[in-house]
Design an enzyme around this catalytic site. Structure first.
Site, PDB file in Angstrom:
ATOM      1  N   ASN A  49       0.828  -1.207   0.000  1.00  0.00           N
ATOM      2  CA  ASN A  49       0.000   0.000   0.000  1.00  0.00           C
ATOM      3  C   ASN A  49       0.861   1.256   0.000  1.00  0.00           C
ATOM      4  OD1 ASN A  49       0.575  -0.915   2.629  1.00  0.00           O
ATOM      5  ND2 ASN A  49      -1.229   0.043   3.519  1.00  0.00           N
ATOM      6  N   VAL A  50       0.361   2.273  -0.676  1.00  0.00           N
ATOM      7  CA  VAL A  50       1.054   3.553  -0.840  1.00  0.00           C
ATOM      8  C   VAL A  50       0.051   4.647  -0.482  1.00  0.00           C
ATOM      9  CG1 VAL A  50       2.306   5.048  -2.447  1.00  0.00           C
ATOM     10  CG2 VAL A  50       2.451   2.553  -2.699  1.00  0.00           C
ATOM     11  N   GLU A  51       0.232   5.228   0.692  1.00  0.00           N
ATOM     12  CA  GLU A  51      -0.752   6.203   1.178  1.00  0.00           C
ATOM     13  C   GLU A  51      -0.465   7.610   0.652  1.00  0.00           C
ATOM     14  OE1 GLU A  51      -0.996   5.518   5.435  1.00  0.00           O
ATOM     15  OE2 GLU A  51      -2.216   3.734   5.053  1.00  0.00           O
ATOM     16  N   CYS A  60      -4.172   0.858  -2.423  1.00  0.00           N
ATOM     17  CA  CYS A  60      -4.065  -0.385  -1.659  1.00  0.00           C
ATOM     18  C   CYS A  60      -2.967  -1.266  -2.261  1.00  0.00           C
ATOM     19  CB  CYS A  60      -5.387  -1.150  -1.699  1.00  0.00           C
ATOM     20  SG  CYS A  60      -6.671  -0.478  -0.633  1.00  0.00           S
ATOM     21  N   GLU A  62      -3.238  -4.130  -3.352  1.00  0.00           N
ATOM     22  CA  GLU A  62      -3.762  -4.821  -4.538  1.00  0.00           C
ATOM     23  C   GLU A  62      -3.623  -3.958  -5.781  1.00  0.00           C
ATOM     24  OE1 GLU A  62      -5.146  -4.516  -1.585  1.00  0.00           O
ATOM     25  OE2 GLU A  62      -6.208  -6.332  -0.985  1.00  0.00           O
TER      26      GLU A  62
HETATM   27  N1  THU Z   1      -5.357  -1.642   2.586  1.00  0.00           N
HETATM   28  C1  THU Z   1      -4.834  -2.368   1.553  1.00  0.00           C
HETATM   29  O1  THU Z   1      -3.709  -2.086   1.099  1.00  0.00           O
HETATM   30  N2  THU Z   1      -5.570  -3.394   1.045  1.00  0.00           N
HETATM   31  C2  THU Z   1      -6.790  -3.782   1.511  1.00  0.00           C
HETATM   32  O2  THU Z   1      -7.437  -4.638   0.929  1.00  0.00           O
HETATM   33  C3  THU Z   1      -7.307  -3.181   2.741  1.00  0.00           C
HETATM   34  C4  THU Z   1      -6.669  -1.890   3.143  1.00  0.00           C
HETATM   35  C5  THU Z   1      -4.571  -0.524   3.129  1.00  0.00           C
HETATM   36  C6  THU Z   1      -5.079   0.829   2.738  1.00  0.00           C
HETATM   37  C7  THU Z   1      -4.522   1.710   3.838  1.00  0.00           C
HETATM   38  O3  THU Z   1      -3.213   2.131   3.470  1.00  0.00           O
HETATM   39  C8  THU Z   1      -4.431   0.770   5.032  1.00  0.00           C
HETATM   40  O4  THU Z   1      -4.580  -0.538   4.531  1.00  0.00           O
HETATM   41  C9  THU Z   1      -5.491   1.021   6.089  1.00  0.00           C
HETATM   42  O5  THU Z   1      -6.752   1.003   5.544  1.00  0.00           O
END
Ligand code: THU
Length: 134
Positions: A49-51, A60, A62
């Site tokens: 994940n890359v916020e 996300c 994915e």
């Molecule tokens: N997140 C994912 O990367 N994949 C998911 O299917 C669920 C949530 C990440 C997004 C965010 O950076 C962190 O989890 C908290 O929601």
């Protein structure tokens, strides 16, 4: 268990997901996620994940995995897993189920805390490309 599922090295997939979760960019949630999948040509794909300061813009794990699939030449996902930073299995969020449906379809195997299921079970009555051909 489906016959083709026997060939999936779920331990290797989980380990790759765990490794890539360490690269996650998560200054806002501090919740790293790693995803890993096999493509139909045997390729191992990973994503984290890359916020973003605009929270809703967050990618996300994915999303990053599917981008790797496409930028690496495309193909279909055949087996997928996703873990949090502590190594525990996670199920994909709703938006990511739609992403996985597009690139793996109903038969994609997904590892969940309740065992391996198909995408058809993860996203029943999914909307997909064929619905656009009506
Ligand atoms: N997140 C994912 O990367 N994949 C998911 O299917 C669920 C949530 C990440 C997004 C965010 O950076 C962190 O989890 C908290 O929601």
């Amino acid at each position: 268990m489906a016959p083709h599922e026997l060939a999936v090295d779920w331990d290797a997939l989980r380990s790759a997901a765990r490794d890539v979760s360490r690269r996650a960019y998560v200054p806002y949630s501090a919740f790293p996620v790693g995803a890993a999948a096999y493509a139909d040509d045997g390729r191992l794909l990973v994503g984290c994940n890359v916020e973003n300061a605009g929270y809703g813009v967050t990618l996300c794990a994915e999303c990053s995995l599917v981008s790797a699939l496409v930028t690496g030449g495309g193909g279909r996902l055949t087996a997928f897993t996703c873990v949090a930073g502590d190594g525990e299995l996670l199920t994909p969020c709703g938006r990511c189920r739609q992403l996985l449906w597009e690139h793996g379809g109903a038969e994609l195997l997904v590892e969940t805390p309740r065992g391996v299921v198909t995408m058809a079970e993860m996203l029943p009555q999914a909307f997909g490309a064929e619905d656009l051909n009506r």
